[in-house]
Design an enzyme around this catalytic site. Structure first.
Site, PDB file in Angstrom:
ATOM      1  N   TYR A 164      11.990  -0.846  -3.962  1.00  9.43           N
ATOM      2  CA  TYR A 164      11.626   0.555  -4.153  1.00  9.43           C
ATOM      3  C   TYR A 164      12.818   1.321  -4.730  1.00  9.43           C
ATOM      4  CZ  TYR A 164       7.182   0.383  -1.604  1.00  9.43           C
ATOM      5  OH  TYR A 164       5.895   0.122  -1.206  1.00  9.43           O
TER       6      TYR A 164
ATOM      7  N   ARG B 267       0.850  -1.194   0.000  1.00 10.01           N
ATOM      8  CA  ARG B 267       0.000   0.000   0.000  1.00 10.01           C
ATOM      9  C   ARG B 267       0.891   1.251   0.000  1.00 10.01           C
ATOM     10  NH1 ARG B 267      -2.824  -3.146   3.998  1.00 10.01           N
ATOM     11  NH2 ARG B 267      -1.890  -1.869   5.649  1.00 10.01           N
TER      12      ARG B 267
ATOM     13  N   ASP C 289       2.012   5.254  -0.246  1.00 10.66           N
ATOM     14  CA  ASP C 289       1.502   6.485   0.342  1.00 10.66           C
ATOM     15  C   ASP C 289       1.011   7.450  -0.725  1.00 10.66           C
ATOM     16  OD1 ASP C 289       2.441   5.454   2.735  1.00 10.66           O
ATOM     17  OD2 ASP C 289       4.343   6.537   2.615  1.00 10.66           O
TER      18      ASP C 289
ATOM     19  N   ARG D  62      11.165   6.234   2.814  1.00 11.32           N
ATOM     20  CA  ARG D  62      11.319   7.686   2.882  1.00 11.32           C
ATOM     21  C   ARG D  62      12.150   8.104   4.088  1.00 11.32           C
ATOM     22  NH1 ARG D  62       5.383   9.886   2.606  1.00 11.32           N
ATOM     23  NH2 ARG D  62       6.487  11.871   2.957  1.00 11.32           N
TER      24      ARG D  62
END
Length: 271
Positions: free
Chosen positions: A121, A61, A63, A208
Protein backbone atom coordinates in the site's frame (compact mmCIF):
# COMPACT_ATOMS: atom_id res chain seq x y z
CA UNK A 1 -27.54 -15.11 -19.65
CA UNK A 2 -26.39 -18.70 -19.99
CA UNK A 3 -25.56 -20.88 -17.00
CA UNK A 4 -22.88 -23.58 -16.80
CA UNK A 5 -23.67 -27.27 -16.27
CA UNK A 6 -21.79 -29.70 -14.00
CA UNK A 7 -19.83 -30.98 -17.01
CA UNK A 8 -18.82 -27.52 -18.22
CA UNK A 9 -15.09 -26.86 -18.41
CA UNK A 10 -14.31 -23.63 -16.60
CA UNK A 11 -11.34 -21.39 -17.29
CA UNK A 12 -9.90 -19.34 -14.45
CA UNK A 13 -8.85 -15.83 -15.40
CA UNK A 14 -6.93 -13.27 -13.37
CA UNK A 15 -7.30 -9.53 -13.96
CA UNK A 16 -5.28 -6.52 -12.89
CA UNK A 17 -7.68 -3.73 -11.93
CA UNK A 18 -7.20 -0.01 -11.32
CA UNK A 19 -9.85 2.20 -9.77
CA UNK A 20 -10.53 5.58 -8.24
CA UNK A 21 -12.27 4.74 -4.99
CA UNK A 22 -13.68 8.21 -4.34
CA UNK A 23 -16.94 7.41 -6.14
CA UNK A 24 -17.52 4.05 -4.43
CA UNK A 25 -18.58 2.70 -1.05
CA UNK A 26 -15.52 0.47 -0.92
CA UNK A 27 -14.59 -2.64 -2.86
CA UNK A 28 -17.02 -5.24 -1.52
CA UNK A 29 -20.36 -5.79 -3.23
CA UNK A 30 -23.34 -4.77 -1.07
CA UNK A 31 -26.73 -6.43 -0.73
CA UNK A 32 -28.36 -3.21 -1.93
CA UNK A 33 -27.61 -2.82 -5.68
CA UNK A 34 -28.04 0.95 -5.51
CA UNK A 35 -24.90 1.22 -3.36
CA UNK A 36 -22.01 1.65 -5.80
CA UNK A 37 -19.02 -0.62 -5.13
CA UNK A 38 -15.99 -1.47 -7.22
CA UNK A 39 -16.70 -5.20 -7.10
CA UNK A 40 -20.33 -4.80 -8.10
CA UNK A 41 -19.44 -2.47 -10.96
CA UNK A 42 -16.72 -4.78 -12.27
CA UNK A 43 -18.90 -7.89 -12.03
CA UNK A 44 -21.70 -6.24 -14.00
CA UNK A 45 -19.30 -5.38 -16.82
CA UNK A 46 -17.69 -8.83 -16.87
CA UNK A 47 -21.10 -10.51 -16.86
CA UNK A 48 -22.06 -8.62 -20.01
CA UNK A 49 -18.94 -9.80 -21.82
CA UNK A 50 -19.26 -13.39 -20.59
CA UNK A 51 -23.05 -13.49 -21.14
CA UNK A 52 -23.45 -15.17 -17.75
CA UNK A 53 -23.16 -14.00 -14.13
CA UNK A 54 -19.58 -13.43 -13.01
CA UNK A 55 -18.39 -13.29 -9.40
CA UNK A 56 -14.84 -12.20 -8.65
CA UNK A 57 -12.45 -12.85 -5.77
CA UNK A 58 -9.99 -10.07 -4.95
CA UNK A 59 -6.57 -9.79 -3.32
CA UNK A 60 -7.70 -7.17 -0.81
CA UNK A 61 -11.04 -5.55 0.07
CA UNK A 62 -10.30 -1.82 0.14
CA UNK A 63 -12.35 0.62 2.21
CA UNK A 64 -14.64 3.38 0.97
CA UNK A 65 -12.58 6.14 -0.60
CA UNK A 66 -9.46 3.97 -0.98
CA UNK A 67 -7.96 3.62 -4.45
CA UNK A 68 -6.37 0.71 -6.27
CA UNK A 69 -3.72 0.70 -8.98
CA UNK A 70 -2.59 -2.89 -8.43
CA UNK A 71 -5.69 -4.81 -7.38
CA UNK A 72 -5.83 -8.42 -8.61
CA UNK A 73 -8.99 -10.50 -9.01
CA UNK A 74 -9.91 -13.86 -10.48
CA UNK A 75 -13.08 -15.45 -11.80
CA UNK A 76 -14.17 -18.56 -13.66
CA UNK A 77 -16.06 -18.79 -16.93
CA UNK A 78 -16.98 -21.49 -19.47
CA UNK A 79 -16.58 -19.09 -22.41
CA UNK A 80 -13.42 -18.18 -24.33
CA UNK A 81 -13.26 -14.46 -25.09
CA UNK A 82 -9.49 -14.07 -25.30
CA UNK A 83 -7.38 -11.99 -22.96
CA UNK A 84 -7.63 -8.80 -25.07
CA UNK A 85 -11.42 -9.03 -25.14
CA UNK A 86 -11.56 -9.34 -21.36
CA UNK A 87 -9.64 -6.07 -21.19
CA UNK A 88 -11.15 -3.97 -23.98
CA UNK A 89 -14.64 -5.41 -23.86
CA UNK A 90 -14.95 -5.10 -20.10
CA UNK A 91 -13.56 -1.56 -20.10
CA UNK A 92 -16.17 -0.52 -22.66
CA UNK A 93 -18.85 -1.29 -20.05
CA UNK A 94 -17.07 0.30 -17.10
CA UNK A 95 -17.25 3.89 -15.82
CA UNK A 96 -14.11 5.97 -16.21
CA UNK A 97 -13.23 5.36 -12.56
CA UNK A 98 -12.53 1.62 -13.11
CA UNK A 99 -10.23 -0.01 -15.66
CA UNK A 100 -8.96 -3.53 -16.32
CA UNK A 101 -5.23 -3.23 -16.96
CA UNK A 102 -4.42 -6.82 -17.92
CA UNK A 103 -5.94 -10.29 -18.17
CA UNK A 104 -4.20 -13.66 -17.85
CA UNK A 105 -5.43 -17.26 -17.88
CA UNK A 106 -4.23 -19.00 -14.71
CA UNK A 107 -4.21 -22.53 -13.36
CA UNK A 108 -7.03 -23.82 -11.18
CA UNK A 109 -4.89 -23.56 -8.04
CA UNK A 110 -4.56 -19.78 -8.37
CA UNK A 111 -6.56 -17.66 -5.94
CA UNK A 112 -6.33 -13.87 -5.97
CA UNK A 113 -6.39 -13.72 -2.17
CA UNK A 114 -4.94 -16.98 -0.91
CA UNK A 115 -2.11 -17.25 -3.45
CA UNK A 116 -0.79 -13.74 -2.74
CA UNK A 117 2.63 -13.53 -1.13
CA UNK A 118 2.37 -9.88 -0.12
CA UNK A 119 0.43 -6.65 -0.62
CA UNK A 120 1.87 -3.17 -0.90
CA UNK A 121 0.00 0.00 0.00
CA UNK A 122 1.03 3.60 -0.61
CA UNK A 123 -0.28 6.51 1.44
CA UNK A 124 0.23 9.97 -0.02
CA UNK A 125 0.30 13.15 2.06
CA UNK A 126 0.51 16.67 0.68
CA UNK A 127 2.08 19.39 2.82
CA UNK A 128 1.92 22.47 0.58
CA UNK A 129 0.62 25.80 1.80
CA UNK A 130 -2.73 25.31 0.02
CA UNK A 131 -4.64 22.10 -0.67
CA UNK A 132 -4.44 21.26 -4.41
CA UNK A 133 -7.81 21.18 -6.15
CA UNK A 134 -6.66 18.89 -8.98
CA UNK A 135 -6.04 16.03 -6.56
CA UNK A 136 -9.12 16.22 -4.37
CA UNK A 137 -9.85 12.79 -2.83
CA UNK A 138 -6.50 11.53 -4.20
CA UNK A 139 -4.31 12.47 -1.24
CA UNK A 140 -4.46 13.53 2.39
CA UNK A 141 -3.69 17.19 3.03
CA UNK A 142 -1.79 18.16 6.18
CA UNK A 143 -1.20 21.83 6.90
CA UNK A 144 1.53 21.42 9.56
CA UNK A 145 5.25 20.72 9.00
CA UNK A 146 6.13 17.02 9.15
CA UNK A 147 9.51 15.50 9.99
CA UNK A 148 9.96 12.70 7.46
CA UNK A 149 13.10 11.33 9.13
CA UNK A 150 11.28 10.84 12.43
CA UNK A 151 8.29 9.26 10.65
CA UNK A 152 10.54 6.77 8.88
CA UNK A 153 12.36 5.96 12.13
CA UNK A 154 9.05 5.36 13.89
CA UNK A 155 7.85 3.02 11.18
CA UNK A 156 10.80 0.67 11.70
CA UNK A 157 9.33 -0.34 15.07
CA UNK A 158 6.58 -2.14 13.15
CA UNK A 159 8.79 -4.42 11.04
CA UNK A 160 8.47 -8.18 11.30
CA UNK A 161 5.67 -10.41 12.54
CA UNK A 162 3.68 -8.81 15.33
CA UNK A 163 0.30 -8.64 16.98
CA UNK A 164 -1.22 -5.54 15.37
CA UNK A 165 -4.28 -5.29 17.61
CA UNK A 166 -3.39 -1.65 18.35
CA UNK A 167 -3.64 -0.92 14.62
CA UNK A 168 -6.80 -2.92 13.98
CA UNK A 169 -10.30 -1.49 13.50
CA UNK A 170 -13.06 -2.68 15.82
CA UNK A 171 -15.01 -4.22 12.93
CA UNK A 172 -12.13 -6.37 11.67
CA UNK A 173 -13.22 -9.95 11.03
CA UNK A 174 -9.78 -11.54 10.78
CA UNK A 175 -9.32 -14.58 13.02
CA UNK A 176 -5.88 -13.38 14.11
CA UNK A 177 -4.23 -9.96 14.61
CA UNK A 178 -0.83 -11.37 13.63
CA UNK A 179 0.68 -9.84 10.49
CA UNK A 180 4.21 -9.58 9.10
CA UNK A 181 5.40 -6.22 7.72
CA UNK A 182 8.27 -6.78 5.28
CA UNK A 183 9.04 -3.14 4.56
CA UNK A 184 7.90 0.27 5.71
CA UNK A 185 9.44 3.52 4.54
CA UNK A 186 8.59 7.21 4.53
CA UNK A 187 10.10 9.59 2.00
CA UNK A 188 9.58 13.10 0.67
CA UNK A 189 9.13 14.06 -2.96
CA UNK A 190 8.90 17.84 -3.10
CA UNK A 191 5.70 18.69 -1.20
CA UNK A 192 4.50 15.09 -1.16
CA UNK A 193 5.26 12.68 1.67
CA UNK A 194 4.92 9.02 0.69
CA UNK A 195 4.40 6.15 3.11
CA UNK A 196 5.00 2.68 1.63
CA UNK A 197 4.02 -0.45 3.56
CA UNK A 198 4.41 -4.04 2.36
CA UNK A 199 3.13 -6.97 4.40
CA UNK A 200 1.92 -10.51 3.92
CA UNK A 201 -1.62 -9.21 4.60
CA UNK A 202 -3.38 -6.36 6.39
CA UNK A 203 -6.07 -5.94 9.02
CA UNK A 204 -9.04 -3.63 8.63
CA UNK A 205 -7.82 0.01 8.64
CA UNK A 206 -4.30 -1.18 9.50
CA UNK A 207 -2.47 1.08 7.04
CA UNK A 208 -4.62 4.09 7.90
CA UNK A 209 -3.95 3.50 11.60
CA UNK A 210 -0.23 3.24 10.91
CA UNK A 211 -0.43 6.50 8.94
CA UNK A 212 -2.30 8.15 11.80
CA UNK A 213 0.42 7.15 14.28
CA UNK A 214 3.25 8.31 12.01
CA UNK A 215 1.53 11.65 11.48
CA UNK A 216 1.58 12.17 15.24
CA UNK A 217 5.33 11.54 15.23
CA UNK A 218 5.95 13.69 12.16
CA UNK A 219 4.11 16.62 13.71
CA UNK A 220 6.28 16.40 16.82
CA UNK A 221 3.51 15.37 19.18
CA UNK A 222 5.02 11.93 19.84
CA UNK A 223 8.50 10.39 19.76
CA UNK A 224 9.45 7.67 17.24
CA UNK A 225 9.68 5.14 20.10
CA UNK A 226 6.03 5.79 20.96
CA UNK A 227 4.92 3.77 17.93
CA UNK A 228 6.68 0.68 19.29
CA UNK A 229 5.10 1.28 22.67
CA UNK A 230 1.64 1.46 21.10
CA UNK A 231 2.28 -1.80 19.25
CA UNK A 232 3.23 -3.51 22.51
CA UNK A 233 -0.01 -2.48 24.23
CA UNK A 234 -2.15 -4.40 21.70
CA UNK A 235 -4.78 -1.79 22.56
CA UNK A 236 -6.40 0.25 19.78
CA UNK A 237 -7.44 2.96 22.25
CA UNK A 238 -3.76 3.79 22.87
CA UNK A 239 -3.16 4.66 19.21
CA UNK A 240 -3.79 7.84 17.24
CA UNK A 241 -6.91 8.55 15.19
CA UNK A 242 -7.39 6.72 11.90
CA UNK A 243 -5.97 8.69 8.98
CA UNK A 244 -8.28 9.65 6.14
CA UNK A 245 -8.76 7.16 3.26
CA UNK A 246 -8.22 9.72 0.50
CA UNK A 247 -4.47 9.19 0.08
CA UNK A 248 -4.42 5.40 0.32
CA UNK A 249 -3.69 3.16 -2.69
CA UNK A 250 -3.33 -0.61 -3.06
CA UNK A 251 -0.42 -0.48 -5.50
CA UNK A 252 0.86 -4.03 -5.82
CA UNK A 253 0.10 -7.65 -4.99
CA UNK A 254 2.87 -10.19 -5.49
CA UNK A 255 2.42 -13.86 -6.44
CA UNK A 256 4.66 -16.86 -7.10
CA UNK A 257 6.39 -16.55 -10.47
CA UNK A 258 4.86 -19.83 -11.70
CA UNK A 259 1.55 -18.08 -12.35
CA UNK A 260 3.17 -15.79 -14.92
CA UNK A 261 1.21 -12.68 -13.98
CA UNK A 262 2.30 -9.33 -15.44
CA UNK A 263 4.49 -7.20 -13.18
CA UNK A 264 3.74 -3.50 -13.54
CA UNK A 265 5.39 -0.53 -11.81
CA UNK A 266 3.38 0.38 -8.71
CA UNK A 267 1.22 3.51 -9.16
CA UNK A 268 -0.23 6.03 -8.75
CA UNK A 269 1.18 7.68 -11.83
CA UNK A 270 1.45 11.26 -10.55
CA UNK A 271 4.44 10.39 -8.36
Amino acid sequence: MTASTPDTVLTRIALGVEYNGAAFHGWQRQSTPAIATVQGTLEQALSRIADHPISVNCAGRTDAGVHGTGQVVHFETPVDRGEKAWIRGTNSHLPAQVRVQWAHVVSDDFHARHSALSRRYRYIIYTGAVQPTALIKQLTYVNVPLDVTRMHEAGQHLLGENDFSAFRAAGCQSRTPMRCINEIKVSRQNQFIVLEVEANAFLLHMVRNIAGALLEVGAGRRSPDWVGQVLATRDRSQNAITARPDGLYLVNVSYPARYGLPVLPPGPCFL
